[in-house]
Design a protein around this motif. Structure first.
Motif, PDB file in Angstrom:
ATOM      1  N   ASP A   4     -14.356  11.896  28.449  1.00 12.19           N
ATOM      2  CA  ASP A   4     -14.843  11.031  29.530  1.00 12.19           C
ATOM      3  C   ASP A   4     -16.207  10.447  29.190  1.00 12.19           C
ATOM      4  N   ALA A   5     -17.091  11.283  28.653  1.00 15.59           N
ATOM      5  CA  ALA A   5     -18.428  10.806  28.293  1.00 15.59           C
ATOM      6  C   ALA A   5     -18.345   9.802  27.142  1.00 15.59           C
ATOM      7  N   TYR A   6     -17.438  10.067  26.186  1.00 16.16           N
ATOM      8  CA  TYR A   6     -17.276   9.140  25.065  1.00 16.16           C
ATOM      9  C   TYR A   6     -16.821   7.781  25.575  1.00 16.16           C
ATOM     10  N   LEU A   7     -15.797   7.778  26.415  1.00 19.06           N
ATOM     11  CA  LEU A   7     -15.254   6.514  26.916  1.00 19.06           C
ATOM     12  C   LEU A   7     -16.273   5.783  27.778  1.00 19.06           C
ATOM     13  N   GLU A   8     -16.991   6.519  28.618  1.00 22.89           N
ATOM     14  CA  GLU A   8     -18.001   5.890  29.472  1.00 22.89           C
ATOM     15  C   GLU A   8     -19.084   5.224  28.619  1.00 22.89           C
ATOM     16  N   GLY A   9     -19.557   5.942  27.594  1.00 19.05           N
ATOM     17  CA  GLY A   9     -20.579   5.381  26.723  1.00 19.05           C
ATOM     18  C   GLY A   9     -20.068   4.198  25.925  1.00 19.05           C
ATOM     19  N   ALA A  10     -18.814   4.291  25.457  1.00 15.44           N
ATOM     20  CA  ALA A  10     -18.239   3.198  24.673  1.00 15.44           C
ATOM     21  C   ALA A  10     -18.086   1.936  25.519  1.00 15.44           C
ATOM     22  N   ILE A  11     -17.607   2.084  26.737  1.00 12.29           N
ATOM     23  CA  ILE A  11     -17.456   0.917  27.622  1.00 12.29           C
ATOM     24  C   ILE A  11     -18.825   0.300  27.915  1.00 12.29           C
ATOM     25  N   ARG A  12     -19.808   1.148  28.152  1.00 16.30           N
ATOM     26  CA  ARG A  12     -21.155   0.633  28.424  1.00 16.30           C
ATOM     27  C   ARG A  12     -21.676  -0.174  27.225  1.00 16.30           C
ATOM     28  N   ASP A  13     -21.486   0.349  26.022  1.00 18.71           N
ATOM     29  CA  ASP A  13     -21.963  -0.361  24.831  1.00 18.71           C
ATOM     30  C   ASP A  13     -21.206  -1.673  24.615  1.00 18.71           C
ATOM     31  N   VAL A  14     -19.904  -1.666  24.901  1.00 21.18           N
ATOM     32  CA  VAL A  14     -19.118  -2.882  24.733  1.00 21.18           C
ATOM     33  C   VAL A  14     -19.549  -3.949  25.737  1.00 21.18           C
ATOM     34  N   LEU A  15     -19.834  -3.534  26.949  1.00 24.62           N
ATOM     35  CA  LEU A  15     -20.196  -4.496  27.985  1.00 24.62           C
ATOM     36  C   LEU A  15     -21.622  -5.014  27.850  1.00 24.62           C
ATOM     37  N   SER A  16     -22.550  -4.151  27.457  1.00 26.04           N
ATOM     38  CA  SER A  16     -23.962  -4.546  27.533  1.00 26.04           C
ATOM     39  C   SER A  16     -24.773  -4.323  26.265  1.00 26.04           C
ATOM     40  N   GLY A  17     -24.214  -3.716  25.242  1.00 28.98           N
ATOM     41  CA  GLY A  17     -24.963  -3.493  24.014  1.00 28.98           C
ATOM     42  C   GLY A  17     -25.131  -4.779  23.225  1.00 28.98           C
ATOM     43  N   ASP A  18     -26.121  -4.793  22.310  1.00 29.77           N
ATOM     44  CA  ASP A  18     -26.240  -5.956  21.431  1.00 29.77           C
ATOM     45  C   ASP A  18     -25.082  -5.957  20.436  1.00 29.77           C
ATOM     46  N   ASP A  19     -25.002  -6.985  19.618  1.00 28.34           N
ATOM     47  CA  ASP A  19     -23.861  -7.125  18.720  1.00 28.34           C
ATOM     48  C   ASP A  19     -23.713  -5.925  17.788  1.00 28.34           C
ATOM     49  N   ALA A  20     -24.843  -5.435  17.261  1.00 26.88           N
ATOM     50  CA  ALA A  20     -24.784  -4.307  16.332  1.00 26.88           C
ATOM     51  C   ALA A  20     -24.267  -3.051  17.032  1.00 26.88           C
ATOM     52  N   THR A  21     -24.717  -2.817  18.262  1.00 32.06           N
ATOM     53  CA  THR A  21     -24.264  -1.652  19.027  1.00 32.06           C
ATOM     54  C   THR A  21     -22.784  -1.764  19.353  1.00 32.06           C
ATOM     55  N   LEU A  22     -22.360  -2.959  19.744  1.00 27.25           N
ATOM     56  CA  LEU A  22     -20.942  -3.185  20.037  1.00 27.25           C
ATOM     57  C   LEU A  22     -20.095  -2.904  18.798  1.00 27.25           C
ATOM     58  N   ASP A  23     -20.494  -3.468  17.656  1.00 30.23           N
ATOM     59  CA  ASP A  23     -19.703  -3.304  16.433  1.00 30.23           C
ATOM     60  C   ASP A  23     -19.653  -1.836  16.011  1.00 30.23           C
ATOM     61  N   ASP A  24     -20.769  -1.135  16.172  1.00 27.22           N
ATOM     62  CA  ASP A  24     -20.810   0.283  15.824  1.00 27.22           C
ATOM     63  C   ASP A  24     -19.829   1.071  16.675  1.00 27.22           C
ATOM     64  N   ARG A  25     -19.781   0.774  17.972  1.00 25.61           N
ATOM     65  CA  ARG A  25     -18.879   1.488  18.877  1.00 25.61           C
ATOM     66  C   ARG A  25     -17.424   1.200  18.557  1.00 25.61           C
ATOM     67  N   ILE A  26     -17.103  -0.070  18.364  1.00 25.80           N
ATOM     68  CA  ILE A  26     -15.709  -0.431  18.072  1.00 25.80           C
ATOM     69  C   ILE A  26     -15.281   0.168  16.739  1.00 25.80           C
ATOM     70  N   GLY A  27     -16.168   0.114  15.743  1.00 26.86           N
ATOM     71  CA  GLY A  27     -15.842   0.673  14.426  1.00 26.86           C
ATOM     72  C   GLY A  27     -15.577   2.156  14.494  1.00 26.86           C
ATOM     73  N   HIS A  28     -16.407   2.895  15.227  1.00 31.83           N
ATOM     74  CA  HIS A  28     -16.204   4.340  15.323  1.00 31.83           C
ATOM     75  C   HIS A  28     -14.925   4.658  16.096  1.00 31.83           C
ATOM     76  N   ALA A  29     -14.716   3.968  17.220  1.00 35.23           N
ATOM     77  CA  ALA A  29     -13.522   4.238  18.027  1.00 35.23           C
ATOM     78  C   ALA A  29     -12.247   3.960  17.238  1.00 35.23           C
ATOM     79  N   ALA A  30     -12.217   2.857  16.511  1.00 41.68           N
ATOM     80  CA  ALA A  30     -11.020   2.510  15.736  1.00 41.68           C
ATOM     81  C   ALA A  30     -10.727   3.573  14.681  1.00 41.68           C
ATOM     82  N   LEU A  31     -11.767   4.048  13.989  1.00 42.34           N
ATOM     83  CA  LEU A  31     -11.556   5.072  12.967  1.00 42.34           C
ATOM     84  C   LEU A  31     -11.164   6.398  13.603  1.00 42.34           C
ATOM     85  N   LEU A  32     -11.721   6.686  14.776  1.00 38.92           N
ATOM     86  CA  LEU A  32     -11.331   7.891  15.510  1.00 38.92           C
ATOM     87  C   LEU A  32      -9.848   7.845  15.857  1.00 38.92           C
TER      88      LEU A  32
END
Length: 327
Positions: A4-32
């Motif tokens: 739950d904490a992972y998903l909450e943090g990932a959604i927050r980064d996707v919605l409001s993080g800068d491009d680098a933060t967004l890409d980092d989150r998507i990259g980690h989630a996809a590999l996970l």
């Protein structure tokens, strides 16, 4: 890992993080996802991210270990998705030796500097070092021991596991060391939805939007456009002047076939009004209602309840978005 904490943090980064933060989150989630046996969900997430951001997929692979992990997973799977064509092909024998050396090295306080790039890995040798039980578990091929450590991390280091040439086949086959089960599908869907909220697509003209709906449904054709005379006759019959955007829809296609989640939209000859409410779907789950001169589109869903859209176009745009998210 607290899902739950992972998903909450990932959604927050996707919605409001800068491009680098967004890409980092998507990259980690996809590999996970991929390392948990859910390669299809990883492909889905990256494909939507790439289509919406138009950034190179290399932005999702910041370091040598991540690149090695993807290469080993693709080799174990025996195929590469379309998006992976942009990644540099690797010599797997050389990467296997490099990963063995990486695992054998004691962990440095400077590990991860510069995003795990070759320069960062070289600099890490300058820091003090200590044993790393995570790497030792991967070296032994002890996936359970790795999972016992990684499951306590907020963001499990799945790259170091997936980059192991002898363990990657087990991961692709569905070993699911973190016991995620069906969660990758739920997480991927939520992140794709967040991506579309951050990058809302241009739905274009009515004709383009209808074509997009039919394409995402898997094909089919829309009914021919209604004539102005037919629309006028329908309005005379029901005793109401239809909203302008709905008239534009009818002049693009006179109704629309149903799909598995959306009802059939009626043609002009089938429209009916009951107490000032115009029924425009079969079953009667989409209605046009007027409050003074202001029209609203009401969507009734047995599971989700009633949703009021400011216009008919807003309803169809929402349907198009949901189709795109599930593609």
């Amino acid at each position: 890992m607290d899902r739950d904490a992972y998903l909450e943090g990932a959604i927050r980064d996707v919605l409001s993080g800068d491009d680098a933060t967004l890409d980092d989150r998507i990259g980690h989630a996809a590999l996970l996802f991929a390392a948990s046996g859910a390669m299809a969900e990883a492909d889905r997430l990256i494909t939507h991210w790439h289509a919406l951001t138009e950034r190179p997929v290399t932005a999702l692979v910041p370091g040598a270990v991540q690149a090695r992990a993807w290469a080993m997973l693709f080799d174990a799977q025996g195929s590469r998705p379309e998006w992976a064509a942009a990644l540099t092909p690797l010599d797997l024998d050389a990467e296997e030796r490099a990963h063995d050396a990486y695992l054998a090295r004691r962990v440095s306080d400077l590990d991860g500097l510069l995003g795990g790039s070759p320069i960062g890995e070289a600099v890490s040798h300058l820091g003090s070092s200590r044993p790393d039980r995570l790497r030792e578990a991967v070296t032994r091929g002890d996936v359970d021991a790795w999972a016992g450590i990684a499951s306590r991390q907020a963001r499990p280091d799945v790259a170091v596991l997936a980059a192991s040439r002898r363990l990657a086949p087990r991961l692709v086959a569905g070993a699911d060391p973190l016991g995620l089960g069906d969660w990758p599908g739920l997480c991927a869907g939520a992140l794709v939805a967040a991506l579309y909220e951050r990058y809302p697509p241009d739905t274009g003209s009515w004709r383009e939007m209808i074509a997009g709906v039919l394409r995402l449904r898997g094909g089919g054709t829309a009914p021919p456009a209604a004539s102005a005379r037919n629309i006028d006759a329908a309005e005379a019959r029901i005793g109401l002047r239809l909203p302008a955007d709905y008239r534009e829809f009818l002049m693009t296609c006179d109704g629309l076939p149903a799909d598995v989640v959306f009802p059939r939209l009626l043609g002009t000859a089938e429209l009916r009004a009951e107490g000032g409410v115009v029924v425009i779907a079969d079953p009667a789950s989409v209605l046009l209602t007027a409050a003074g001169a202001q029209w609203r589109t009401v969507e009734i869903d047995p599971a989700l309840g009633t949703t009021v859209h400011p216009t008919f176009r807003a309803l169809l745009e929402r349907h198009l978005l949901l189709l795109a998210q599930s593609a």
